[in-house]
Design a protein around this motif. Structure first.
Motif, short mmCIF file in Angstrom:
data_model
loop_
_atom_site.label_atom_id
_atom_site.label_comp_id
_atom_site.label_asym_id
_atom_site.label_seq_id
_atom_site.Cartn_x
_atom_site.Cartn_y
_atom_site.Cartn_z
N LEU A 50 7.95 -12.25 36.48
CA LEU A 50 7.73 -13.47 36.04
C LEU A 50 6.52 -14.30 36.81
N CYS A 69 7.81 -18.96 31.90
CA CYS A 69 7.77 -18.03 33.27
C CYS A 69 8.24 -18.63 34.48
N GLY A 72 11.97 -19.32 34.55
CA GLY A 72 12.56 -18.00 34.80
C GLY A 72 12.33 -17.41 36.12
N VAL A 84 17.97 -15.98 32.60
CA VAL A 84 16.76 -15.94 32.02
C VAL A 84 16.86 -15.46 30.56
N ASP A 85 16.34 -16.28 29.80
CA ASP A 85 16.23 -15.93 28.06
C ASP A 85 14.85 -15.39 28.12
#
Length: 106
Positions: A50, A69, A72, A84-85
């Motif tokens: 990320l 990002c 996350g 984190v999705d």
């Protein structure tokens, strides 16, 4: 979604001829990381991946994707990688990529 001012700045910085090469390199690298994350995600690599995606996407003006990002990355750094999705991040990239390519890549 896309910071078009940043896109124009980058085009001015690298020149019109080299801009396409920069775009192609960016898209290839990000596509590779996204695919790896989709198929082989590991808690240990989420923060690093990320971070890479955040920096790369900022350089090319993918503002919304970069923000996701960054969030996350912070979560992963705080030991919350599982929260984190990634699907949301992948969707944001796909939408940004489609919008960007439609306008920038002939």
């Amino acid at each position: 979604m896309i910071d078009w001012r940043r896109v124009d700045e980058l085009r001015d910085e690298v020149g019109a001829e080299d801009f396409r090469e920069v775009v192609d390199l960016f898209l290839d690298e990000v596509d590779e990381v996204i695919e790896r994350m989709k198929h082989h995600p590991t808690h240990s690599s989420v923060e690093k991946d990320l971070h890479f995606l955040k920096g790369s996407s900022l350089n090319l003006g993918f503002a919304a994707f970069s923000s996701l990002c960054a969030a996350g990355e912070r979560a992963a750094r705080n030991g919350e990688a599982e929260s984190v999705d990634l699907g949301q991040i992948f969707d944001a990239y796909a939408q940004s990529r489609t919008t960007f390519v439609a306008k920038v890549v002939p």
